[in-house]
Design a protein around this motif. Structure first.
Motif, PDB file in Angstrom:
ATOM      1  N   MET A  66      -6.468  -1.489   1.491  1.00  0.00           N
ATOM      2  CA  MET A  66      -6.988  -0.982   2.757  1.00  0.00           C
ATOM      3  C   MET A  66      -8.232  -1.745   3.186  1.00  0.00           C
ATOM      4  O   MET A  66      -8.398  -2.095   4.361  1.00  0.00           O
ATOM      5  CB  MET A  66      -7.308   0.510   2.608  1.00  0.00           C
ATOM      6  CG  MET A  66      -7.527   1.238   3.930  1.00  0.00           C
ATOM      7  SD  MET A  66      -6.003   1.443   4.870  1.00  0.00           S
ATOM      8  CE  MET A  66      -6.255   0.285   6.198  1.00  0.00           C
ATOM      9  N   GLU A  67      -9.103  -2.033   2.221  1.00  0.00           N
ATOM     10  CA  GLU A  67     -10.303  -2.813   2.534  1.00  0.00           C
ATOM     11  C   GLU A  67      -9.925  -4.238   2.952  1.00  0.00           C
ATOM     12  O   GLU A  67     -10.549  -4.819   3.851  1.00  0.00           O
ATOM     13  CB  GLU A  67     -11.242  -2.846   1.326  1.00  0.00           C
ATOM     14  CG  GLU A  67     -11.959  -1.539   1.046  1.00  0.00           C
ATOM     15  CD  GLU A  67     -12.993  -1.179   2.109  1.00  0.00           C
ATOM     16  OE1 GLU A  67     -13.097  -1.899   3.123  1.00  0.00           O
ATOM     17  OE2 GLU A  67     -13.693  -0.174   1.934  1.00  0.00           O
ATOM     18  N   ALA A  68      -8.913  -4.802   2.309  1.00  0.00           N
ATOM     19  CA  ALA A  68      -8.456  -6.137   2.696  1.00  0.00           C
ATOM     20  C   ALA A  68      -7.954  -6.128   4.136  1.00  0.00           C
ATOM     21  O   ALA A  68      -8.209  -7.069   4.905  1.00  0.00           O
ATOM     22  CB  ALA A  68      -7.356  -6.613   1.749  1.00  0.00           C
ATOM     23  N   GLY A  69      -7.233  -5.049   4.511  1.00  0.00           N
ATOM     24  CA  GLY A  69      -6.771  -4.940   5.888  1.00  0.00           C
ATOM     25  C   GLY A  69      -7.917  -4.816   6.869  1.00  0.00           C
ATOM     26  O   GLY A  69      -7.905  -5.426   7.955  1.00  0.00           O
ATOM     27  N   LEU A  70      -8.953  -4.034   6.517  1.00  0.00           N
ATOM     28  CA  LEU A  70     -10.103  -3.862   7.410  1.00  0.00           C
ATOM     29  C   LEU A  70     -10.901  -5.154   7.538  1.00  0.00           C
ATOM     30  O   LEU A  70     -11.202  -5.604   8.654  1.00  0.00           O
ATOM     31  CB  LEU A  70     -11.003  -2.742   6.877  1.00  0.00           C
ATOM     32  CG  LEU A  70     -10.484  -1.314   7.041  1.00  0.00           C
ATOM     33  CD1 LEU A  70     -11.264  -0.346   6.162  1.00  0.00           C
ATOM     34  CD2 LEU A  70     -10.584  -0.877   8.510  1.00  0.00           C
TER      35      LEU A  70
ATOM     36  N   PHE B 107       2.666  10.450   3.309  1.00  0.00           N
ATOM     37  CA  PHE B 107       3.532  10.808   4.437  1.00  0.00           C
ATOM     38  C   PHE B 107       2.767  11.160   5.719  1.00  0.00           C
ATOM     39  O   PHE B 107       2.597  10.283   6.559  1.00  0.00           O
ATOM     40  CB  PHE B 107       4.484  11.934   3.999  1.00  0.00           C
ATOM     41  CG  PHE B 107       5.430  11.509   2.910  1.00  0.00           C
ATOM     42  CD1 PHE B 107       6.505  10.676   3.193  1.00  0.00           C
ATOM     43  CD2 PHE B 107       5.233  11.901   1.592  1.00  0.00           C
ATOM     44  CE1 PHE B 107       7.370  10.255   2.190  1.00  0.00           C
ATOM     45  CE2 PHE B 107       6.095  11.486   0.579  1.00  0.00           C
ATOM     46  CZ  PHE B 107       7.167  10.656   0.889  1.00  0.00           C
ATOM     47  N   PRO B 108       2.247  12.386   5.908  1.00  0.00           N
ATOM     48  CA  PRO B 108       1.709  12.716   7.232  1.00  0.00           C
ATOM     49  C   PRO B 108       0.411  12.006   7.585  1.00  0.00           C
ATOM     50  O   PRO B 108       0.072  11.881   8.759  1.00  0.00           O
ATOM     51  CB  PRO B 108       1.494  14.235   7.161  1.00  0.00           C
ATOM     52  CG  PRO B 108       1.310  14.535   5.719  1.00  0.00           C
ATOM     53  CD  PRO B 108       2.189  13.555   5.004  1.00  0.00           C
ATOM     54  N   ALA B 109      -0.361  11.539   6.584  1.00  0.00           N
ATOM     55  CA  ALA B 109      -1.653  10.903   6.881  1.00  0.00           C
ATOM     56  C   ALA B 109      -1.741   9.559   6.171  1.00  0.00           C
ATOM     57  O   ALA B 109      -2.748   9.239   5.544  1.00  0.00           O
ATOM     58  CB  ALA B 109      -2.796  11.820   6.460  1.00  0.00           C
ATOM     59  N   SER B 110      -0.711   8.766   6.296  1.00  0.00           N
ATOM     60  CA  SER B 110      -0.692   7.472   5.611  1.00  0.00           C
ATOM     61  C   SER B 110      -1.609   6.472   6.319  1.00  0.00           C
ATOM     62  O   SER B 110      -1.507   6.275   7.536  1.00  0.00           O
ATOM     63  CB  SER B 110       0.727   6.901   5.578  1.00  0.00           C
ATOM     64  OG  SER B 110       0.706   5.570   5.077  1.00  0.00           O
ATOM     65  N   PRO B 111      -2.511   5.825   5.568  1.00  0.00           N
ATOM     66  CA  PRO B 111      -3.351   4.792   6.187  1.00  0.00           C
ATOM     67  C   PRO B 111      -2.625   3.464   6.365  1.00  0.00           C
ATOM     68  O   PRO B 111      -3.187   2.535   6.962  1.00  0.00           O
ATOM     69  CB  PRO B 111      -4.493   4.648   5.172  1.00  0.00           C
ATOM     70  CG  PRO B 111      -3.884   5.013   3.859  1.00  0.00           C
ATOM     71  CD  PRO B 111      -2.854   6.057   4.152  1.00  0.00           C
TER      72      PRO B 111
ATOM     73  N   GLY C  63       0.815  -1.212   0.000  1.00  0.00           N
ATOM     74  CA  GLY C  63       0.000   0.000   0.000  1.00  0.00           C
ATOM     75  C   GLY C  63       0.846   1.259   0.000  1.00  0.00           C
ATOM     76  O   GLY C  63       0.584   2.203  -0.764  1.00  0.00           O
ATOM     77  N   GLN C  64       1.864   1.270   0.855  1.00  0.00           N
ATOM     78  CA  GLN C  64       2.722   2.445   0.918  1.00  0.00           C
ATOM     79  C   GLN C  64       3.476   2.646  -0.395  1.00  0.00           C
ATOM     80  O   GLN C  64       3.586   3.770  -0.897  1.00  0.00           O
ATOM     81  CB  GLN C  64       3.713   2.298   2.074  1.00  0.00           C
ATOM     82  CG  GLN C  64       4.383   3.601   2.484  1.00  0.00           C
ATOM     83  CD  GLN C  64       3.394   4.579   3.102  1.00  0.00           C
ATOM     84  OE1 GLN C  64       2.711   4.264   4.057  1.00  0.00           O
ATOM     85  NE2 GLN C  64       3.307   5.770   2.534  1.00  0.00           N
ATOM     86  N   PHE C  65       3.958   1.538  -0.967  1.00  0.00           N
ATOM     87  CA  PHE C  65       4.688   1.648  -2.232  1.00  0.00           C
ATOM     88  C   PHE C  65       3.784   2.164  -3.350  1.00  0.00           C
ATOM     89  O   PHE C  65       4.205   2.985  -4.181  1.00  0.00           O
ATOM     90  CB  PHE C  65       5.280   0.284  -2.620  1.00  0.00           C
ATOM     91  CG  PHE C  65       5.983   0.297  -3.943  1.00  0.00           C
ATOM     92  CD1 PHE C  65       7.237   0.881  -4.074  1.00  0.00           C
ATOM     93  CD2 PHE C  65       5.386  -0.253  -5.079  1.00  0.00           C
ATOM     94  CE1 PHE C  65       7.887   0.911  -5.300  1.00  0.00           C
ATOM     95  CE2 PHE C  65       6.028  -0.222  -6.305  1.00  0.00           C
ATOM     96  CZ  PHE C  65       7.281   0.358  -6.416  1.00  0.00           C
TER      97      PHE C  65
END
Length: 667
Positions: free
Chosen positions: A57-61, A142-146, A6-8
């Motif tokens: 993100m949905e997979a993580g949730l 960066f400052p608001a990374s999920p 996700g971050q990448f």
């Protein structure tokens, strides 16, 4: 794995956005189609990467990956699947990720749809949209990374805010608002592209008109559904509290409404060019300002997120937008001169212009009331509360003026309206509105403002029906068609005009609902023992018993009430209190019995632990349902206005094919 991927994907999308903006600008200036196509490819790539990030993100949730800080704060093992999925926009980081995805989707649509019809502007439109995307990608990268991780991962999460898992409308309200906010990026991008290229005729205005109506419709959906959510979840019996975040959503809606009216004058009379560009800039800036209010935490609101580091970045972004945009507008001032003049004060142009001034006055009052607590604290060190009395005192007269113009504006002739034409057009509707107002007086309506609200809303509705009936009657006489066929073809041949009239009808219904539910509401809060009743208007509300049970993610205490009307049972109602493990205070769940005539609204305020008594708050709000009906009629009208016309689309395609080879370097 999810966090890394996700971050990448967000970092890569940010790099591609910067690259795409650069090559699109370079390709447009140097007339190199390959670079322009590369920039458009960047739009496609960003959509793919942002979609991938949302799915991760949905997979993580859904998979309860509590190593992700966002999932640990906004998910839990006991949260139902539906609310787990929509937790994506339940907090700061996820909501900005949703914003990025919506912007990527709309950027892709506009490039695919408009790249042939507006090939002179599209490279610069791509530049602007990718710059906006780069800003939001910077935030989520960066400052608001999920995708921030925590170690060790907790065995369970806190779960979503209980208010966000208490009603399914949360699946519609935030995405509707975000789509409305993001949608105004499209008209703004076209406006900036027109300023950069100097192509400031009416072509770009005709293009952005449909995108603007769509954005306005999404904002309308978000506001109406948000009001319904507030009404049915927060338990105070209202739907609009002039809350700072509510106000932030209203501001771009007001200025966007002004633009949709003033753009008609530019298309028809080639006037207000500077005004329209300024309105687009202002509306887009207000969407970012609304996002700033929601996510900075500087104002207290039930809708706002907590304090975060992104607030200053939003302020800088707003400053950059305003500086660059108005600098370009000044630079192109010579090409924004009006080509027409206002011929008469009694004309449709004048009515639309006054409409614009009132809408901006309304917006300014809302903005002042929203920011005044901050300004007071900064200047005097005292935080002053600005509430409903201020907003109602200032905005109700402005609103009545807008309804009056809404009733008469579309029916006044362009350039100049004679006294005879005004008499012929408005004599019937005015007489019927006066009769309707007399009926309201007979039914007990008192007060200048309520009577004016009913009178002007009736006048609006009557003029709308008059326009439809008159047009259908004329077409039927000329073609011999049936009345319904004539009405349908009349609307389809002038979708924008008749869609706008339907929007006006929706506003009239909404104002009638607001006025009746505010002026005639009844309210009572009483503690009842089992078997006792309270009388409220024509209803008797009898408390029968309390029931309680445990659900996987909460404990529920429900009050069971039987409702009688003139000793005849009409309903069973069951307001409740819901207790969540992570919250110290229970969350109330209201029960509403809605009819076209009125709403009966019950709130379980408190109860005895032994179940023998309960305190219930009961409200009767007349014509409440007409607020929601009016809102959806407005949305229907906007959909009709933007529905594609196959004949015009075919003609536009033919014109595109006949154009000369593109030379984008000219300006």
């Amino acid at each position: 794995m999810i966090a890394t991927l996700g971050q990448f994907s967000l970092w890569l999308a940010l790099a591609i956005a910067v690259y795409g903006a650069f090559v699109s600008f370079l390709g447009a200036r140097r007339c190199q189609p390959a670079l322009i196509e590369s920039g458009q490819g960047a739009v496609i790539s960003i959509f793919g990467l942002s979609t991938f990030a949302v799915l991760l993100m949905e997979a993580g949730l859904v998979g309860h990956d509590f190593s992700l800080e966002y999932v640990a704060r906004n998910g839990s093992l006991d949260t139902p699947l539906f609310y787990t999925i929509i937790a994506l926009w339940g907090a700061l980081e996820g909501s900005i990720l949703l914003w990025v995805w919506l912007l990527a989707l709309m950027s892709l649509l506009v490039v695919m749809i408009e790249r042939k019809r507006q090939h002179e502007l599209i490279p610069y439109v791509t530049v602007v949209l990718l710059c906006i995307a780069a800003f939001f990608l910077l935030l989520v990268a960066f400052p608001a990374s999920p995708f921030t991780t925590i170690f060790p991962a907790p065995p369970d999460g806190r779960g979503p805010n209980p208010l966000l898992q208490n009603h399914p409308l949360m699946a519609v309200h935030p995405p509707g608002l975000y789509a409305g906010y993001v949608g105004w990026s499209i008209p703004y991008a076209f406006g900036m592209a027109a300023l950069i290229t100097g192509r400031l005729g009416e072509a770009w205005i005709r293009t952005v008109r449909r995108w603007s109506i769509a954005s306005w419709a999404f904002l309308t959906i978000g506001i109406i559904v948000g009001g319904r959510w507030s009404y049915e979840v927060l338990g105070w019996g209202g739907y609009w509290a002039w809350d700072p975040v509510e106000n932030a959503s209203l501001l771009p809606w007001l200025t966007g409404t002004a633009f949709l009216h003033s753009v008609i004058i530019q298309e028809r009379r080639k006037m207000l060019k500077v005004w329209n560009v300024a309105l687009i800039i202002l509306t887009f800036a207000l969407t970012i300002f609304g996002t700033f209010l929601t996510r900075s935490g500087i104002l207290s609101s039930v809708h706002a997120f907590s304090n975060s580091a992104v607030g200053p970045l939003f302020l800088v972004f707003i400053g950059v937008i305003l500086f660059i945009s108005f600098s370009l507008m000044v630079y192109r001032g010579d090409r924004l001169q009006a080509e027409g003049d206002l011929d008469s004060l009694v004309s449709r142009e004048s009515a639309f212009l006054v409409n614009n001034l009132l809408l901006l006055g309304f917006a300014f009052a809302v903005l002042l009331g929203t920011l005044f607590p901050l300004l007071s604290e900064a200047v005097r060190g005292v935080k002053v509360s600005v509430g409903e009395p201020f907003f109602n005192t200032v905005n109700v007269p402005i609103g009545l003026g807008l309804i009056f113009l809404m009733a008469i504006g579309p029916l006044i002739a362009w350039r100049h309206a004679s006294i005879e034409s005004l008499r012929r057009t408005f004599a019937g509707p005015l007489c019927l509105a006066v009769v309707g107002t007399g009926i309201c007086w007979f039914l007990g309506v008192r007060g200048v403002y309520p009577l004016l609200a009913f009178a002007l809303s009736l006048l609006t509705a009557i003029t709308v029906f008059q326009e439809f009936a008159g047009g259908a009657r004329t077409r039927r006489r000329n073609t011999g068609e049936g009345y319904l066929t004539a009405l349908s073809k009349l609307t389809s041949r002038s979708r924008r005009r008749y869609g706008g009239l339907i929007v006006h009808l929706g506003v009239a219904l909404l104002v009638i609902g607001i006025t009746a539910s505010s002026v005639f509401k009844l309210e009572q809060e009483v503690t009842l023992k089992q078997g006792e009743s309270l009388q409220l208007g024509r209803y008797q509300v009898r408390f029968d018993e309390l029931s309680a049970w445990q659900e996987p993610h909460r404990f529920v205490v429900q009050g069971n009430f039987t409702i009688f009307n003139s000793n005849h049972k009409v309903a069973d109602m069951r307001p409740a209190k819901r207790f969540y493990p992570a919250e110290q205070q229970p969350i109330g769940t209201v029960d509403v019995r809605s009819t076209l005539r009125e709403d009966l609204y019950l709130v379980l305020s408190s109860f005895a632990k032994d179940g023998t008594s309960a305190t219930v708050k009961a409200l009767v709000r007349p014509l409440m349902m007409w607020i929601w009906i009016g809102g959806w009629v407005m949305v229907l009208g906007s959909l009709i206005a933007i529905w594609p016309d196959r004949r015009r689309a075919a003609a536009a395609a033919d014109m595109v094919e006949e154009r000369m080879a593109w030379q984008p370097g000219r300006s």
